[in-house]
Scaffold this motif. Structure first.
Motif, short mmCIF file in Angstrom:
data_model
loop_
_atom_site.label_atom_id
_atom_site.label_comp_id
_atom_site.label_asym_id
_atom_site.label_seq_id
_atom_site.Cartn_x
_atom_site.Cartn_y
_atom_site.Cartn_z
N CYS A 110 0.82 -1.25 0.19
CA CYS A 110 0.09 -0.15 -0.09
C CYS A 110 0.94 1.17 -0.03
O CYS A 110 0.67 2.21 -0.70
CB CYS A 110 -0.76 0.02 1.35
N LYS A 111 1.81 1.27 0.90
CA LYS A 111 2.71 2.59 0.83
C LYS A 111 3.48 2.43 -0.44
O LYS A 111 3.70 3.83 -1.07
CB LYS A 111 3.75 2.41 2.39
N GLY A 114 1.69 4.24 -3.26
CA GLY A 114 1.37 5.51 -3.31
C GLY A 114 2.72 6.22 -3.95
O GLY A 114 2.43 7.36 -4.68
N CYS A 115 3.71 5.69 -3.76
CA CYS A 115 5.26 6.19 -4.14
C CYS A 115 5.13 5.89 -5.61
O CYS A 115 5.70 6.80 -6.39
CB CYS A 115 6.37 5.36 -3.54
N ASP A 117 2.58 5.78 -7.66
CA ASP A 117 1.71 7.01 -8.47
C ASP A 117 2.35 8.04 -8.50
O ASP A 117 2.31 8.83 -9.21
CB ASP A 117 0.48 7.03 -7.28
N SER A 165 -2.91 1.37 -9.66
CA SER A 165 -2.85 2.80 -9.71
C SER A 165 -3.85 3.77 -9.80
O SER A 165 -4.92 3.49 -10.64
CB SER A 165 -1.88 3.00 -10.83
#
Length: 173
Positions: A110-111, A114-115, A117, A165
């Motif tokens: 999950c983390k 985000g990176c 994206d 994404s």
């Protein structure tokens, strides 16, 4: 006033101690030859991929769907995981370690999603998928203070709706 030699007097009052070198000493709660401490097993990439498959198959079961309690859900995942033909000859894993490993995978993926994206949003003309991935890994390392350790899991999960994404690549707009 404290009594000197209290411990020594207590030990001496217990009588003679047999120190036969052939018999190893047994301590309270210890049985001879059988260890009650389970050895901690590391999770391999193969183990992770099997666990991911078990989680995906169980969570997307069209018959049971989301009509299951969390205990039943995780019991099904562990059963599915342990029944994998790729794990023949290995000791089965228990529910607790499977849930803990999934939590670490899920949190990391999950983390990283985000990176990734963010790296897609910053993608410049001429940059390819490898450049975006390197940028995402750099962003993760800067944000988290450590390297991304479950890239294999992200690659397996990245196209699933939960981790997909949210940023549409320029080509796909």
């Amino acid at each position: 006033m404290a009594r000197s030699g209290g411990y020594v007097n207590l030990v001496m009052s217990q009588g003679p101690v047999n120190l036969d070198p052939c018999d190893p000493p047994l301590f309270t709660g210890q049985s001879s030859g059988v260890s009650s401490v389970k050895e901690r097993r590391k999770w391999t990439v193969k183990d992770d991929l099997i666990l991911i498959g078990a989680w995906l198959n169980t969570s997307k079961d069209p018959i049971v769907s989301n009509e299951q309690k969390v205990g039943a859900f995780w019991n099904r995942i562990v059963e599915y995981y342990n029944s994998s033909p790729q794990l023949v000859g290995t000791a089965p894993r228990e529910l607790g370690p499977c849930k803990q490993r999934w939590a670490r995978i899920n949190e990391g993926v999950c983390k990283f999603a985000g990176c990734y994206d963010m790296a897609l949003r910053e993608q410049r003309s001429g940059q390819n998928e490898n450049d975006v991935m390197k940028s995402a890994l750099d962003i993760f390392a800067n944000d988290q203070g450590s390297k991304f350790g479950v890239e294999h899991a992200w690659r397996e999960l990245r196209h699933d709706v939960k981790w997909c994404s949210t940023y549409l690549e320029k080509d796909k707009r």
